[in-house]
Design a protein around this motif. Sequence first.
Motif, PDB file in Angstrom:
ATOM      1  N   UNK A 183      16.228 102.934  23.352  1.00 12.02           N
ATOM      2  CA  UNK A 183      17.215 102.430  22.846  1.00 12.02           C
ATOM      3  C   UNK A 183      18.338 102.085  24.081  1.00 12.02           C
ATOM      4  N   UNK A 240      17.401  98.784  25.484  1.00 11.58           N
ATOM      5  CA  UNK A 240      17.742  97.469  24.785  1.00 11.58           C
ATOM      6  C   UNK A 240      18.927  97.248  24.799  1.00 11.58           C
ATOM      7  N   UNK A 241      20.042  98.324  24.822  1.00 15.76           N
ATOM      8  CA  UNK A 241      21.439  98.094  24.810  1.00 15.76           C
ATOM      9  C   UNK A 241      22.021  97.533  26.050  1.00 15.76           C
ATOM     10  N   UNK A 291      20.195  95.784  28.198  1.00 19.34           N
ATOM     11  CA  UNK A 291      19.785  94.418  28.234  1.00 19.34           C
ATOM     12  C   UNK A 291      20.840  93.747  27.641  1.00 19.34           C
ATOM     13  N   UNK A 292      20.916  93.771  26.261  1.00 16.54           N
ATOM     14  CA  UNK A 292      22.000  93.022  25.538  1.00 16.54           C
ATOM     15  C   UNK A 292      23.296  92.864  26.135  1.00 16.54           C
ATOM     16  N   UNK A 323      20.045  88.842  23.707  1.00 20.04           N
ATOM     17  CA  UNK A 323      18.618  88.618  24.224  1.00 20.04           C
ATOM     18  C   UNK A 323      17.766  89.732  23.378  1.00 20.04           C
ATOM     19  N   UNK A 324      18.111  90.878  23.113  1.00 14.29           N
ATOM     20  CA  UNK A 324      17.395  91.710  22.212  1.00 14.29           C
ATOM     21  C   UNK A 324      17.983  92.179  21.234  1.00 14.29           C
TER      22      UNK A 324
END
Lengths: 331, 266
Positions: free
Chosen positions: A114, A117-118, A120-121, B2-3
């Motif tokens: 997680x 993913x975080x 990345x955003x 993006x995700x």
Amino acid sequence: MPIIEVSGITKSFGEVRALRGVDLNIEEGTVYGLLGPNGAGKTTAVRVLATLLVPDTGTATVAGYDVVADAPALRSVIGLAGQSAAVDEILTGMENIEMVGRLYGLRPRDARQRGGAILERFDLTFAADRPVKTYSGGMRRRLDLAASLVGAPKVLFLDEPTTGLDPRSRIGLWEFIEDLVDEGTTLLLTTQYLEEADALADQIGVIDHGKVIAEGTSDELKSMVGGDVLDFQVADRHETEAAAAAVAGIGREEPRIDKANGHVALSVESPVGVITQAVRRLDAAGIKLRDLAIRRPTLDDVFLTLTGQTIGDEAEPEDVPAATGPGRGHS
Amino acid sequence: MTTEAAPVELDKRNPRGHFVSDSLVLTKRNLLKYVRVPTLLVFSTVQPIMFVLLFVYVFGGAISIPGVSYTNFLMAGIFVQTSIFGSTQTGVSLAEDMGKGLIDRFRSLPMSRAAVLVGRTVSDAGRNLFVVTLMTIVGYIIGFRFQAGFINAIAALLLSVSFGFAFSWISAAIGLAIRDVESTQAASFVWVFPLTFASSAFVPVEGFPSWLKTFAEWNPITVAVDATRALILGGELNPDLWQSVAWVLVLLAIFVPLCVRLYKKV
């Protein structure tokens, strides 16, 4: 049913009455902007709702949990990003996010997944393995915001999220905040920037001296000022008062002045003929102008109308205790 | 955007968090600091090394202890002093985390309330153990020897580190109450310095004026140093050993609950 319900909250620190009966109702999936100057009680209000402070009187529920009685359970559905980026300088971005994820109760593997993913955003993947001390101010705030989201909170508290950021980073951060709201997170945001509340909030509460003194959408608040605003700046700031006296009859109320920079602002019923009239009067009084315009009212005007002071004025020394005052933050 | 972050499975078993795993997460965080910034560890060893050299080579010649070399006498004092001085960092680090807003974040998380304090005191004890081990090596270079075997040597190190651990909780209480890095640092010095020197750490208390001797004999640091010294030098089992264990337990019994209470109200 509102996801945040606050009724009659008071909180004092010794002699200082930081909150004097705050009521709030915030609908799920909306952004509520708590707008006010330093020392108005914004941070104290957020600290009460985020279970960091126990209120003296009054009740508050967030996502159905009482902020006092159900505090432990409430903590797993909220996220908090405070005034200073609450991240560990020595750890890398990824380690920070992982740590917070683990403390939310995620298993190590899930926390890592997680976290990736975080990051990345929030466009931090490139710096995930760098120590935070190498981050810029904007990156730290993004990481801080990212950390507050690891637990996928229903309600997110952002206490002055862009204070101290340069304008470009501020607008960058706004975009991330807007995206969050699109996903349904309810957001309570405090700010002393009018344009920030204007840009982000669905509902705005104006807070001053520990009380919410006005509430509504940005447009509703602006319509409280009524009409348009005649705004001008005199060439010689010593003439500010004389200029205000000269145009006094034009508006619906006394002109508001700022002697430091020679500004005069005045709400007018209708813009028709106002400029001509103002210029004639000022010319007759022998006052030279730097500029003059009719504009739509801003939240600054709202605040001025409501409290008689601009938000920029240092109303009172910061009354929030402990680690959250300005100046405690690191570089 | 993006995700899309995947939905998370939060551990719902206990909303108060998991004391052990939360403490481990924070201990790891605190110790990583020494891995990432090794100079921090280097500097926390410089001061005790200077004390060893100062006492052995400057004052040592003027201090004579019957029946034992001054270096062997001194090292117990150094171990305890190092642990106690090191423990003052606990409050300073907590004040630092408060200043950065990290404590606010931790307090807003569904984690154990005691874990932040335990993670801090345990990692400081870990650092102290490293430093006293290093002091042992420095001592061996200048002629120090444990005289009572390996088990007693280990016990001596652990006892001094446990004392530091108990004092870490006092320091934590100070840091949580004062909340400011510089003031906490100053406040620690004020009580730790006289307490350490008015003890048997560096010289036998028999030479003190009588009022100071009385104070020194009641001073828990004297108790800890005497017990550590007995473990180093050997001889009969000393009542100081049980007394110092009692001191550790009493300090923990007072300061652990106090710190948790202060932490909740920070």
